[in-house]
Scaffold this active site. Structure first.
Site, mmCIF file in Angstrom:
data_model
loop_
_atom_site.group_PDB
_atom_site.id
_atom_site.type_symbol
_atom_site.label_atom_id
_atom_site.label_comp_id
_atom_site.label_asym_id
_atom_site.label_seq_id
_atom_site.Cartn_x
_atom_site.Cartn_y
_atom_site.Cartn_z
ATOM 1 N N ASP A 136 28.658 -32.599 21.008
ATOM 2 C CA ASP A 136 29.710 -32.801 22.008
ATOM 3 C C ASP A 136 29.634 -34.175 22.667
ATOM 4 O OD1 ASP A 136 31.878 -32.093 23.534
ATOM 5 O OD2 ASP A 136 30.704 -31.021 25.037
ATOM 6 N N HIS B 9 34.379 -39.955 17.341
ATOM 7 C CA HIS B 9 33.997 -39.040 16.253
ATOM 8 C C HIS B 9 33.289 -39.813 15.136
ATOM 9 C CE1 HIS B 9 35.999 -35.865 18.267
ATOM 10 N NE2 HIS B 9 37.219 -36.322 18.076
ATOM 11 N N LEU C 22 15.968 -29.149 3.443
ATOM 12 C CA LEU C 22 16.755 -28.715 4.599
ATOM 13 C C LEU C 22 18.103 -28.112 4.181
ATOM 14 C CD1 LEU C 22 17.211 -28.999 7.801
ATOM 15 C CD2 LEU C 22 18.472 -31.071 7.206
HETATM 16 C C1 FPP Z 1 33.204 -32.554 20.253
HETATM 17 O O1 FPP Z 1 33.340 -33.724 21.012
HETATM 18 C C2 FPP Z 1 33.139 -32.918 18.864
HETATM 19 C C3 FPP Z 1 33.977 -32.484 17.902
HETATM 20 C C4 FPP Z 1 35.067 -31.541 18.136
HETATM 21 C C5 FPP Z 1 33.844 -32.974 16.540
HETATM 22 C C6 FPP Z 1 32.453 -33.196 16.088
HETATM 23 C C7 FPP Z 1 32.507 -34.063 14.909
HETATM 24 C C8 FPP Z 1 31.646 -35.038 14.631
HETATM 25 C C9 FPP Z 1 30.405 -35.333 15.372
HETATM 26 C C10 FPP Z 1 31.915 -35.872 13.468
HETATM 27 C C11 FPP Z 1 31.036 -35.526 12.336
HETATM 28 C C12 FPP Z 1 31.456 -34.313 11.698
HETATM 29 C C13 FPP Z 1 31.959 -34.209 10.495
HETATM 30 C C14 FPP Z 1 33.393 -34.080 10.344
HETATM 31 C C15 FPP Z 1 31.100 -34.133 9.334
HETATM 32 P P1 FPP Z 1 34.627 -33.908 21.880
HETATM 33 O O2 FPP Z 1 35.634 -34.630 21.083
HETATM 34 O O3 FPP Z 1 35.065 -32.575 22.399
HETATM 35 O O4 FPP Z 1 34.114 -34.803 23.046
HETATM 36 P P2 FPP Z 1 34.619 -34.728 24.550
HETATM 37 O O5 FPP Z 1 34.157 -33.404 25.084
HETATM 38 O O6 FPP Z 1 33.902 -35.871 25.171
HETATM 39 O O7 FPP Z 1 36.104 -34.887 24.528
#
Ligand code: FPP
Length: 262
Positions: A39, A56, A150
């Protein structure tokens, strides 16, 4: 010049800290299964005046580092929450960016992951993902199927409630088909019908970004998991954070509802 020296100093300090953490960690008491809610990508980007998508993208780098470290340490399973059943509510362009990023990640990383003996797996309603994502996943599963290192479990279109609902539906169908009887239903059987069937429950859950919610993640499996929360945003999550989380985990007293006799 000054910045260059500070940069070098910080890097050296990071390495020294890592060595200290590595020495402090007991390799015989590693968590078998670590789960991470990745997150804070959006906030990380917004604080830098960047589009959320770049948060992301930066998050992928953290994922790469964490997978590598778990693999080096000998952790058995790493489950990373990449896309929830609720994330479809986000703007269409963010959703499609995330799906493209998944495809890019799988295509670019699969060889490296394969060489680390990582077995790629995914949990969630994968059949609802875009076709390209499903195909990239299938190719990654095929390539890494026989790896013994893993297990990287990507939670995609995953929701703890939909997982339990799917398990109930499958059990009900098996009852209807007379493959099961009511007396067969117990916790062990329910576990076998979850997406994580055959995997140990996570022992350590890491949630960066300062929020302290479970967010519909592994609702059944997290019953006795130790939580490790940090205000650090996921794109800033480094190897030392993971090592610190493991060390803190090893210092916890786990009672599983019982008491420890001293
Ligand atoms: C939450 O942060 C994150 C996500 C919904 C996406 C997580 C994805 C990645 C870390 C990219 C890598 C993954 C893949 C596709 C292999 P948020 O966007 O909710 O952050 P915020 O709470 O600050 O808005």
């Amino acid at each position: 010049m000054f910045e260059k020296i500070t940069g070098l100093f910080n890097r050296q300090k990071g390495i020294d800290d890592e060595n200290k953490l590595l020495q402090a960690i007991d390799r015989n008491k590693l968590p078998n299964h670590i789960a991470i809610i990745m997150d804070g990508n959006g906030r990380w980007a917004q604080r830098r005046g960047l589009p959320r998508s770049l948060g992301h993208r930066a998050g992928v780098e953290s994922l790469r580092n964490v997978v590598k470290l778990c693999s080096e340490l000998g952790v058995k399973v790493l489950t990373c929450y990449a896309f929830s059943t609720e994330n479809w509510k986000r703007p269409e362009d963010e959703v499609s960016y995330l799906m493209d990023l998944l495809v890019e990640y799988l295509r670019k990383e699969v060889d490296e992951l394969h060489s680390q003996q990582v077995k790629i797996n995914a949990i969630g309603r994968l059949e609802e993902l875009p076709h390209q994502a499903q195909e990239a996943l299938k190719a990654a599963f095929r390539k890494t199927a026989n790896n013994t290192g893993l297990v990287l479990n990507l939670a995609l279109n995953y929701g703890g409630r939909s997982e339990i609902t799917d398990a109930v539906l499958h059990i009900a169908k098996a009852l209807d088909d007379k493959q099961l009887e009511i007396k067969d239903i117990n916790e062990k059987l329910i576990q076998q019908y979850l997406y994580t069937s055959g995997m140990p429950d996570p022992e350590l859950l890491i949630r960066p970004s300062g929020d302290a919610r479970i967010s519909n993640f592994l609702l059944w499996q997290l019953a006795y998991t130790e939580f490790w929360l940090t205000p650090v945003m996921w794109p800033d999550f480094k190897r030392n954070h993971l090592l610190q989380a493991i060390l803190d985990f090893q210092r916890r007293e786990r009672r599983f509802g019982g008491i420890i006799k001293k």
